[in-house]
Motif scaffolding. Sequence first.
Motif, short mmCIF file in Angstrom:
data_model
loop_
_atom_site.label_atom_id
_atom_site.label_comp_id
_atom_site.label_asym_id
_atom_site.label_seq_id
_atom_site.Cartn_x
_atom_site.Cartn_y
_atom_site.Cartn_z
N MET A 232 -4.07 8.90 -13.42
CA MET A 232 -3.85 9.83 -14.53
C MET A 232 -2.53 9.56 -15.25
SD MET A 232 -6.67 11.23 -14.36
CE MET A 232 -6.40 12.23 -15.80
N VAL A 233 -1.51 9.17 -14.49
CA VAL A 233 -0.21 8.88 -15.10
C VAL A 233 -0.27 7.60 -15.93
CG1 VAL A 233 2.20 8.27 -14.63
CG2 VAL A 233 1.11 10.14 -13.36
N LEU A 234 -0.83 6.55 -15.36
CA LEU A 234 -0.85 5.25 -16.03
C LEU A 234 -2.01 5.12 -17.03
CD1 LEU A 234 -0.01 2.99 -12.96
CD2 LEU A 234 1.56 3.88 -14.69
N GLY A 235 -3.15 5.70 -16.68
CA GLY A 235 -4.31 5.55 -17.54
C GLY A 235 -4.37 6.55 -18.67
N TYR A 236 -3.89 7.78 -18.42
CA TYR A 236 -3.99 8.84 -19.42
C TYR A 236 -2.64 9.36 -19.89
CZ TYR A 236 -9.00 9.04 -18.55
OH TYR A 236 -10.33 8.73 -18.45
N LYS A 237 -1.57 8.72 -19.42
CA LYS A 237 -0.21 9.04 -19.85
C LYS A 237 0.21 10.47 -19.51
CE LYS A 237 0.08 4.93 -21.55
NZ LYS A 237 0.80 3.88 -20.77
N HIS A 238 -0.35 11.04 -18.43
CA HIS A 238 0.14 12.31 -17.95
C HIS A 238 1.53 12.11 -17.35
CE1 HIS A 238 -4.01 14.46 -17.44
NE2 HIS A 238 -3.91 13.80 -18.58
N ALA A 239 2.43 13.04 -17.59
CA ALA A 239 3.78 12.90 -17.05
C ALA A 239 3.77 12.92 -15.53
CB ALA A 239 4.67 14.02 -17.59
N THR A 240 2.90 13.72 -14.95
CA THR A 240 2.77 13.85 -13.50
C THR A 240 1.29 13.97 -13.16
OG1 THR A 240 4.85 15.08 -13.49
CG2 THR A 240 3.58 15.11 -11.46
N GLY A 241 0.88 13.41 -12.04
CA GLY A 241 -0.51 13.50 -11.64
C GLY A 241 -0.89 14.90 -11.21
N PRO A 242 -2.19 15.22 -11.17
CA PRO A 242 -2.64 16.58 -10.85
C PRO A 242 -2.31 17.03 -9.44
CG PRO A 242 -4.50 15.07 -10.94
CD PRO A 242 -3.32 14.32 -11.48
N LEU A 243 -2.23 16.11 -8.49
CA LEU A 243 -1.94 16.51 -7.11
C LEU A 243 -0.45 16.72 -6.88
CD1 LEU A 243 -4.53 14.17 -5.40
CD2 LEU A 243 -4.68 16.65 -5.72
N ARG A 244 0.38 15.89 -7.48
CA ARG A 244 1.82 16.12 -7.39
C ARG A 244 2.18 17.41 -8.13
NH1 ARG A 244 6.07 13.27 -5.60
NH2 ARG A 244 4.70 11.51 -5.18
#
Length: 296
Positions: A232-244
């Motif tokens: 999610m961070v690398l593919g969708y540019k989310h600042a933080t992944g959903p589990l973190r």
Amino acid sequence: MTRTDDAPSPSGALSQTLPQFVGVLGGGRMGAGIAHAFLTHGCEVLVVERDDDAAAGARDRVASAVAKSVERGLAGTPEDYLSKLMVSSNYAEFARCSLVVEAVPEIWDLKVSSLQNVEKELAPGAVLASNTSSLSMTGLAAELERAQNFIGLHFFNPVPASTLIEVVIAQHTDPALVTTAKGWVEALGKTAVVVNDAPGFASSRLGVMLALEAMRMVEEGVASAEDIDAAMVLGYKHATGPLRTTDVVGLDVRLEIAEYLASTLGERFAPPQILRDKVARGELGRKSGQGFFDWA
């Protein structure tokens, strides 16, 4: 720093000034962060907790956050800001506030009783806001005497770093108060997203859904927590992944929200067993040292 010596009114044009005296009910991680936001923008802030020991703990949390901000370049000294901070266990102290933000845990009965106890102490024109991330604002407003002066101000964790505040409109919220609240958000250097009252609003509804699916993927052995977040961070540019993000928010908080959303929106929000098991074991995320990641 922006502030006004006049109590805010729900009517009037968009204002970029903040109330002189702001109250916060609850001095945990979120409440302390909200207090920090108003303190560092020139307001006097009162934090009320359940007892004197909890109030002292709230002061320590706010002081730590302010000190970190000064270390990172905030002008002034920690003492400059903390001189405007008061902590108490007495609800009557809220009488001087023109805005009070409630930040107690996401438990319906606790929210209702807390909001009612604050409202009893407020001047007629004062604004009462809730930091709830999922509960019905219209339902909470129905338990109050002055529903027109009630609005949602959903801050995000960690408050000092977040640039978003969700402004939630209950059924009877004065429309002019929405304009005023947007001005407050702008004065805090953040961006307002305005949503009508609905279970989970916009942010929690979408964020929890993504997090629950990520948990199911871990549960099913699709991928590790690290790799799911990296996708999610690398593919969708989310600042933080959903589990973190879940670890930062708190797994217990996520569970409470998911159960509420499942009861109002359906089984697609049913908490997976892995979440229930972790909460039962006390693996609550960053605050306990262990969640989907090791924070020790």
